[in-house]
Design an enzyme around this catalytic site. Sequence first.
Site, mmCIF file in Angstrom:
data_model
loop_
_atom_site.group_PDB
_atom_site.id
_atom_site.type_symbol
_atom_site.label_atom_id
_atom_site.label_comp_id
_atom_site.label_asym_id
_atom_site.label_seq_id
_atom_site.Cartn_x
_atom_site.Cartn_y
_atom_site.Cartn_z
ATOM 1 C CE LYS A 1 -4.888 6.414 9.191
ATOM 2 N NZ LYS A 1 -3.759 6.490 8.300
HETATM 3 C C1 LIG Z 1 -5.147 1.673 12.804
HETATM 4 C C2 LIG Z 1 -3.961 2.028 11.989
HETATM 5 N N1 LIG Z 1 -2.739 1.785 12.473
HETATM 6 C C3 LIG Z 1 -1.636 2.085 11.782
HETATM 7 C C4 LIG Z 1 -1.706 2.638 10.520
HETATM 8 C C5 LIG Z 1 -0.441 2.970 9.816
HETATM 9 O O1 LIG Z 1 -0.209 4.353 9.844
HETATM 10 P P1 LIG Z 1 0.681 5.035 8.720
HETATM 11 O O2 LIG Z 1 -0.025 4.767 7.431
HETATM 12 O O3 LIG Z 1 0.681 6.473 9.061
HETATM 13 O O4 LIG Z 1 1.995 4.392 8.760
HETATM 14 C C6 LIG Z 1 -2.964 2.902 9.972
HETATM 15 C C7 LIG Z 1 -3.165 3.488 8.621
HETATM 16 O O5 LIG Z 1 -2.457 4.159 8.043
HETATM 17 C C8 LIG Z 1 -4.112 2.631 10.727
HETATM 18 O O6 LIG Z 1 -5.321 2.940 10.268
HETATM 19 N N1 LIG Z 2 -4.216 3.147 6.980
HETATM 20 C C1 LIG Z 2 -4.689 4.204 6.185
HETATM 21 C C2 LIG Z 2 -4.124 4.190 4.803
HETATM 22 C C3 LIG Z 2 -4.052 5.566 4.232
HETATM 23 O O1 LIG Z 2 -3.052 6.253 4.896
HETATM 24 P P1 LIG Z 2 -2.891 7.821 4.977
HETATM 25 O O2 LIG Z 2 -2.391 8.058 6.348
HETATM 26 O O3 LIG Z 2 -1.950 8.196 3.911
HETATM 27 O O4 LIG Z 2 -4.232 8.467 4.744
HETATM 28 C C4 LIG Z 2 -6.199 4.188 6.233
HETATM 29 O O5 LIG Z 2 -6.730 3.785 7.226
HETATM 30 O O6 LIG Z 2 -6.843 4.559 5.294
#
Ligand SMILES: Cc1ncc(COP(=O)(O)O)c(C=O)c1O
Ligand SMILES: N[C@@H](CCOP(=O)(O)O)C(=O)O
Length: 462
Positions: free
Chosen positions: A112
Amino acid sequence: MKFISTRGRAPAASFSEVVLAGLAGDGGLYVPEELPKFSREEIAAMAGMDYVQLARTVMRPFVAEDLTEEELDGLVERAYETFNHKAIAPLVQLDHNLWVQELFHGPTLAFKDFALQFLGQLFDLLLKKRGEKVVVMGATSGDTGSAAIEGCRHCENIDIFILHPHQRVSEVQRRQMTTILSDNVYNIALQGNFDDCQRMVKASFADQSFLPDGRRLVAVNSINWARIMAQIVYYFYAALHLGAPARAVNFSVPTGNFGDIFAGYLARGMGLPVEQLIVATNANDILHRCLSANDHSRKPLQHSLSPSMDIMVSSNFERLLFDLYGRDGNAIAELMRHQGGEMKLAAEVVERAAALFSSHRVDDAGTVAAIRNISEETGYLADPHTAIGIEAARQCRRDPAQPMVCLATAHPVKFPEAVQKALSGQELPLPSHLADLFEREERYEVLPDDMMVVHKFMAESL
Ligand SMILES: Cc1ncc(COP(=O)(O)O)c(C=O)c1O
Ligand SMILES: N[C@@H](CCOP(=O)(O)O)C(=O)O
């Protein structure tokens, strides 16, 4: 460049407008009216670039009408200077043509940071230019929250409220959020699950009358286009290092809200040769069922060892469906009316998706086994989300002659429970900047899953 809503009923908007909005006025998500494309020669010319140069090059077409070159360059430099690996998004080889791309070298140890350290800088720039103060509201299953707080904590023009599901994030994740005691940071532990948090955030965008005069909500979740845009870059970075554009490179992505893998889909649309994208899910497998059997029925959300992917209503899937339905906003608006229940996709849409996307589900027992096997066979310590992606790659890669990159979305230290179950006795020291995390004071508010109560708390805090 203009951005349009996936539901076709909101006016087109500029990049800055889209960044400072959340959802479009019709409840849809913004996407570029036309995706910029790089020629094969232009991609070949990116081959020697470092991450920061590449980020400027890949993102420039989206922002060119709103930011000067100097502004974009400054944002990108400041966003990635906090990363603690010189390559920013390094590749590690596990096996013949099997790679991991480590996306956890940012300040909060998850992928993120790639978008949210950039977004924090971008908000600061746009809001100072406008002399506007906003309220950031976000939902997190654990990782978005800390990255967003880190990105926004120094922004004078922002108050940030993050909702996480009470007792459903790891202790490290919670403390990364709740030990930031800045005056403009508010953590809410909602008595519900991540879907409840996300639903409340989306509903709040639709009716912002609870905010004091002159303030509006801004999104940090991947409903915000800038989040997705910044995540496209590391797909280019990995593929260029493994032979693109001369060679196709494929990706396996631990998936929840579908933002990360959607960025990979866009990288392909911009010209990167990608032939397979693997959607790797935990037991909350709605995307796997949807892509493999056209079953999009909602099941109760399970609390898993990979809590960041405990998501049932996956926001960005709508952006993919918009393309798969020929960018027909009316069709998407109609489809989304059934998202909470029995959403059925047209058979040819599922077929078209299957040409590019594969999917695989790994439950908790499979996750523990995967962490153990990966460690024993390669010596690599994967966090539970990453392990799910690696296992999915092993199970469903189509062409072993092409490189497969598994995105390592978080550092294992964030999820000691899963790692200890797989490898008891494994040392998991926190990195130096978080070494005293468990001694730091925490501040957060436990609130019921009641929008009125949350809005009242927010209004009184501002
Ligand atoms: C460590 C981790 N892996 C994978 C994901 C999944 O990613 P996305 O929500 O973009 O599919 C998330 C949260 O979204 C995450 O925090
Ligand atoms: N896995 C995410 C969930 C939120 O997803 P986002 O990519 O739309 O912000 C988290 O860790 O909060």
